[in-house]
Structures are given as structure tokens and as C-alpha cells.
Design a protein around this motif. Structure first.
Motif, short mmCIF file in Angstrom:
data_model
loop_
_atom_site.label_atom_id
_atom_site.label_comp_id
_atom_site.label_asym_id
_atom_site.label_seq_id
_atom_site.Cartn_x
_atom_site.Cartn_y
_atom_site.Cartn_z
N LEU A 123 0.83 -1.21 0.00
CA LEU A 123 0.00 0.00 0.00
C LEU A 123 0.86 1.25 0.00
O LEU A 123 0.55 2.22 -0.71
CB LEU A 123 -0.94 0.01 1.20
N ILE A 124 1.93 1.25 0.80
CA ILE A 124 2.81 2.42 0.83
C ILE A 124 3.39 2.69 -0.55
O ILE A 124 3.42 3.84 -1.02
CB ILE A 124 3.93 2.21 1.87
N ILE A 125 3.85 1.64 -1.22
CA ILE A 125 4.41 1.78 -2.56
C ILE A 125 3.34 2.23 -3.54
O ILE A 125 3.55 3.13 -4.36
CB ILE A 125 5.04 0.46 -3.03
N CYS A 126 2.14 1.61 -3.42
CA CYS A 126 1.06 1.87 -4.37
C CYS A 126 0.49 3.28 -4.22
O CYS A 126 0.50 4.08 -5.15
CB CYS A 126 -0.04 0.83 -4.16
N PHE A 127 0.00 3.60 -3.01
CA PHE A 127 -0.67 4.88 -2.80
C PHE A 127 0.30 6.01 -2.46
O PHE A 127 0.10 7.15 -2.90
CB PHE A 127 -1.73 4.75 -1.69
N GLY A 128 1.29 5.71 -1.67
CA GLY A 128 2.22 6.76 -1.29
C GLY A 128 3.09 7.22 -2.45
O GLY A 128 3.49 8.38 -2.50
N PHE A 129 3.35 6.30 -3.40
CA PHE A 129 4.31 6.63 -4.47
C PHE A 129 3.67 6.62 -5.86
O PHE A 129 3.46 7.67 -6.46
CB PHE A 129 5.48 5.66 -4.41
N PHE A 130 3.33 5.43 -6.39
CA PHE A 130 2.95 5.33 -7.80
C PHE A 130 1.62 6.01 -8.12
O PHE A 130 1.49 6.68 -9.14
CB PHE A 130 2.91 3.87 -8.23
N PHE A 131 0.61 5.84 -7.26
CA PHE A 131 -0.67 6.48 -7.54
C PHE A 131 -0.54 8.00 -7.53
O PHE A 131 -1.18 8.70 -8.32
CB PHE A 131 -1.73 6.04 -6.53
N ASN A 132 0.29 8.51 -6.63
CA ASN A 132 0.50 9.96 -6.61
C ASN A 132 1.22 10.43 -7.87
O ASN A 132 0.94 11.52 -8.39
CB ASN A 132 1.32 10.35 -5.38
N ALA A 133 2.14 9.61 -8.37
CA ALA A 133 2.81 9.95 -9.63
C ALA A 133 1.82 9.96 -10.79
O ALA A 133 1.87 10.84 -11.66
CB ALA A 133 3.94 8.96 -9.90
N VAL A 134 0.90 8.99 -10.81
CA VAL A 134 -0.13 8.94 -11.86
C VAL A 134 -1.01 10.19 -11.79
O VAL A 134 -1.33 10.80 -12.82
CB VAL A 134 -0.98 7.67 -11.72
N GLN A 135 -1.41 10.56 -10.57
CA GLN A 135 -2.30 11.72 -10.42
C GLN A 135 -1.60 13.01 -10.84
O GLN A 135 -2.16 13.85 -11.55
CB GLN A 135 -2.78 11.84 -8.97
N SER A 136 -0.35 13.21 -10.39
CA SER A 136 0.37 14.45 -10.75
C SER A 136 0.67 14.47 -12.24
O SER A 136 0.67 15.54 -12.87
CB SER A 136 1.65 14.58 -9.93
N ASN A 137 0.93 13.30 -12.83
CA ASN A 137 1.16 13.22 -14.27
C ASN A 137 -0.07 13.68 -15.04
O ASN A 137 0.02 14.47 -15.99
CB ASN A 137 1.52 11.78 -14.65
#
Length: 511
Positions: free
Chosen positions: A169-183
Motif C-alpha cells: 500500500l505504501i508503494i502503491c498509494f504513497g508513491f505510484f498512484f501519486n505519480a499517476v495523479q500528478s502526471n
């Protein structure tokens, strides 16, 4: 840098094959493709088709969701708004477009299926999150989620699963999902107004930091104001597009249903691609069964765990059945070619612009700014809760915050690079981390479903006895692992009856 990204892409492709299918060319040979829908069917059956027969009760509970027991606590509605903030994001605008271009219009049907079954799944996981929650650092506040109900409900033998879930979850929501949203935000703003994506990345990072570092109360207040406004505005413009194209509605539905079962292929819409993309994008959007919403669902101060289960059901319905359907309507009712050359948020922008004029580009950009930004805000809390579970130190929270900001900037850099393979890699990274995380949570809620069903039965029994607002007392059920100072503990007291109010809900808050 590019060589590293290519190597990473190969590794991520293997991970997605394992969780989402595609091993040996067999699309359904993946953990989630084979488990997600059957699990939703199982929970639907165990709860007596709650998403249908309990729909009115869900709306009734939502009407009372603004109340809370303590001034310092998070209300049921604030928890709903925070989880909706995470759900209603890029998946609702860019994700739906990706599903349609990659799997054809039929992918929309499978998004609906995932959402309807996911309503029951969301009920179960949020009942468990509430049942096994624990007191927070401040009186009247709570923490919980899958890591907590795995640890407390399944015992020491399954401790490894709670750790695996937390890390994923930390990897998914803390990192990659935030990168997808900011992208998505950086791309939309660049397409609408020509602003440098890297500059937008810095602005997003600064604004997000100002809100999230204030904790769940700050996040809940922000989401409680922004989410209803942004959802209503987006639904209003979609309704306008639908009303101006009413004669074409039967044609669009026919296209969706015929393509859903491979009768009419479109784009990459072989049957396997239709189903797989519909399920992936549906889960990315509504998050039912992923184990994300229980992290904030557990924070709500309610009298019975099922209350928050119903509230989170409503969040799934809002996300997919209303907002995702709105995006699909905008795209499929337009005359934009679904060729795959234009995809993601750009497709949605082009589709709306063809219906309402050039200002449609700006409207989608603005909508995406709010949708994605609120997701970034809520994603922070999801990951922080699991950082807290694993380490519970100031150093760990500080390190997480640095990485959180870094991945926001990484997503903007991908938009700035303009490379299609980087865009696809970002989505694949999000898919892979989401797949492993959801697999761990699905296993846990299947193993603990008996507890959730017992708690749900207690709620329904009190309703049948005429109790308007059922109250949960753990002493009546002898469920191991429940915190005594949250729901009541100790031996069963003879003469107690369903609906009796526990002292926690009657004592005045000390000032």
C-alpha cells in the motif's frame, strides 16, 4: 535513465502478468482476474445482495453521516469524502479513457460489474476495519485498516501478510498512484494552457504538503468541502452532454453491451482485453477490495461498524456508477475517433470539446486538477497509516514525506518528457503495485468474512427490533482481537440486549 526505465518496464510487465493475467497469452490466468469477481459474488451472496436490498438503508445512513461522537474525531461523512477523494481521481477521467481505447467500449460494462459487486466487497472490508480499529494518538480519534484487521483478526501466523499489505500500500498509494495523479494534472494543464509540467509538479507538491501535514482532520475538512462540489459540477456537464444526445443513447448502450461479450470488437477489444481492461480500470477507479478505503473508513467515529460499511458502499456507487459513467458518456457520445492515437485525459478533453466547444478542454483540466489533487491528499493518509503501523517513529514519517513529494515530481517529469513509453510505464507500475496489494487484502477479507457477516447480522437484527440507530457492543459476540476501549470488552453481561448503548457513546467529552 531511459535504459533503467526500460529494464524496470520488463520487470513490471512480469508482475502485471502474475496479478492481472496474460501469462502464456492466457488473459484470465492472473490472481485478480480470477479472484476479484468471484469474491464480489461471494460477499454479495453472504450479505443477501446488500447492494440492492440495502440501497435505501445506504441512503438513509448517508443522511446521518455528518454527526460524530467527539469534537476531535472524524465524522462518517468526512471519512466518506476522504475515501471518495482518493477514488474520484485520474481513474474517473483518464482511466475510463484508457479502458475504452485499450479494451473497447465494452470495458465500461465490466467496470459496472466490478462496481456493483465491489459495493458488497467494500461493505465487508470496511466493517472489518471498524471492528478491529484502535484508539488514535488523540482522544476520540481512531486508526485501522487491513494491516490492523489482518494482525488482530488472523493472529500471529498471518503477521507476514499484514506486513506485505502495508508495504504494497505504501508503494502503491504513497508513491505510484501519486505519480499517476500528478502526471495527469500536469498533462491536462499543459494541454489546456501550455504550462510547463515540471513547474506544475512543484506547485502540486507544495500545495499538497500544506494540507496533508496537518493530519486526518485537515484532510477530512478539505475533502468534505471540495469533493461534493467537484462531483456535482462534473455530473452536471455530463448530464448536459447526455441530454443533447438523447437519440443516440440506445446506440451507445448497444455498443457497450455488444462489445462487452466480444460480439463486436473495437480497438484492442478482443474479449480478454475487454474484460481485463474493464476490471483493471474499474478497480483502479473504485478501489473496492483493494484495502485502501478501510484505512480512512476505520478513522470514522460511528456507533456500529456497519454504518461505515454502508457509507463506503455509497462511495463506490458515486465513483463508478455515476462519475465513471459520466466520463464514458462524454467519450462515446462524441465523434472522437477511438484509435488509440489520442488517449488518457487528452481523449476526454477532445471528446468534451467536440460537444461543448473549445472551453471543454479547460473544463476537463480544471476538473482533473480537483479530482487528482484530492486523490493525492487522501493517498497520503492511506500510506501514513501503514507507515504508522510498521514503524511508528517520527523518522519514518519524515522519510515517507520526502518520498511522497518526490513521486509527485516524478509524475510531472514523465509528463514533461513527452515519451509514450514513460506514460505507459507509469500506469503499469500503478497496476502492478495495486495488484499485489489487492491480492493480499482479498485473501484477508475472505478469511475474516465470517466475522464481518456476524457484525452485519447484529446490525440488521437491531433494525428488525426497531432500533433506529444500532449500537455495537463486542461483549455480545466474543470476537478476539477487538480493542476493549473502542467497542466494549470483557465477558458478556447477562440481560444486555441488542441496541443497548455502550458507555462510550453516552459519556460527555472531558474538556
Amino acid at each position: 535513465m531511459q535504459e533503467f526505465l526500460e529494464g524496470l518496464g520488463a520487470l513490471v510487465g512480469w508482475g502485471n502478468s502474475l496479478t492481472w493475467g496474460g501469462i502464456g497469452g492466457i488473459w484470465w490466468l492472473g490472481i485478480l482476474i480470477t479472484a476479484l469477481l468471484p469474491a464480489g459474488l461471494y460477499f454479495t451472496w453472504r450479505t443477501g445482495f446488500v447492494q440492492f436490498r440495502g440501497f435505501r438503508q445506504m441512503l438513509r445512513v448517508m443522511g446521518h453521516s455528518f454527526r460524530k461522537e467527539h469534537d476531535d474525531s472524524v465524522s462518517s461523512f468526512q471519512a466518506f469524502a476522504t475515501s471518495a477523494a482518493a477514488r474520484v481521481g485520474t481513474g474517473n477521467i483518464a482511466g475510463v479513457a484508457v479502458a475504452i481505447t485499450a479494451g473497447g467500449p465494452g470495458a465500461v460494462f465490466w467496470m459496472w460489474v466490478v462496481a456493483m459487486l465491489g459495493m458488497a466487497t467494500s461493505l465487508i472490508e470496511n466493517i472489518l476495519a471498524q471492528t478491529y480499529k484502535e484508539q488514535g494518538e488523540v482522544a476520540g480519534t481512531f486508526r485501522g485498516g487491513p494491516a490492523y484487521y489482518i494482525d488482530k483478526g488472523l493472529g500471529k501466523r498471518w503477521k507476514w501478510l499484514s506486513i506485505v499489505f502495508s508495504i504494497c500500500l505504501i508503494i502503491c498509494f504513497g508513491f505510484f498512484f501519486n505519480a499517476v495523479q500528478s502526471n495527469a494534472m500536469a498533462e491536462a494543464i499543459h494541454a489546456a494552457w501550455g504550462v510547463n509540467p515540471l513547474l506544475m509538479g512543484f506547485v502540486i507538491a507544495v500545495l499538497a504538503s500544506l494540507i496533508v501535514f496537518g493530519g486526518i482532520k485537515s484532510i477530512g475538512r478539505f475533502a468534505g468541502i471540495v469533493v461534493p462540489i467537484m462531483a456535482l459540477c462534473y455530473l452536471a456537464i455530463a448530464t448536459f452532454v447526455i441530454l443533447t444526445n438523447i437519440p443516440r443513447i440506445p446506440e451507445v448502450f448497444a455498443l457497450i453491451f455488444s462489445n462487452a461479450f466480444g460480439v463486436q470488437e473495437a480497438g484492442a477489444g478482443a474479449f480478454g482485453a475487454v474484460v481485463a481492461n474493464g476490471i483493471k480500470r474499474g478497480l483502479f477507479s473504485n478501489e473496492a477490495g483493494m484495502g485502501s478505503s478501510p484505512n480512512v473508513g476505520a478513522a470514522a467515529d460511528v456507533k456500529h461498524p456497519v454504518v461505515q460499511g454502508y457509507v463506503q458502499m455509497a462511495s463506490v456507487f458515486l465513483d463508478t456508477m455515476l462519475i465513471c459513467s459520466a466520463t464514458a458518456s462524454i467519450i462515446l457520445l462524441s465523434n472522437v475517433e477511438l484509435s488509440g492515437v489520442v488517449e488518457g485525459v487528452t481523449l476526454t478533453q477532445s471528446a468534451l470539446a467536440s460537444e461543448v466547444g473549445s472551453w471543454g478542454n479547460s473544463f476537463i483540466a480544471i476538473a482533473l486538477i480537483f479530482f487528482a489533487f484530492t486523490s493525492i491528499i487522501a493517498n497520503y493518509y492511506y500510506a501514513e497509516t501503514n507507515i504508522f503501523y510498521l514503524w511508528h517513529t517520527r523518522t519514518s514519517i519524515f522519510c515517507y514525506r520526502v518520498l511522497y513529494i518526490g513521486f509527485i515530481l516524478f509524475g510531472a517529469w514523465v509528463a514533461w518528457s513527452g515519451r509514450e513509453d514513460n506514460f505507459q510505464l507509469l500506469w503499469n507500475l500503478a497496476d502492478m503495485s495495486m495488484g499485489f496489494m489487492a491480492s493480499a487484502n482479498l485473501l484477508a477479507i475472505l478469511l475474516l468474512s465470517g466475522v464481518a457477516v456476524r457484525v452485519f447480522a447484529d446490525y440488521e437484527a437491531q433494525l428488525k427490533q426497531g432500533v433506529k440507530e444500532p449500537v455495537f457492543d463486542a461483549r455480545r459476540h466474543h470476537i478476539p482481537g477487538i480493542e476493549p476501549d473502542v467497542w466494549g470488552g470483557g465477558p458478556h453481561i447477562p440481560g444486555e440486549h441488542a441496541g443497548e448503548i455502550h458507555p462510550r457513546h453516552t459519556r460527555a467529552r472531558k474538556r
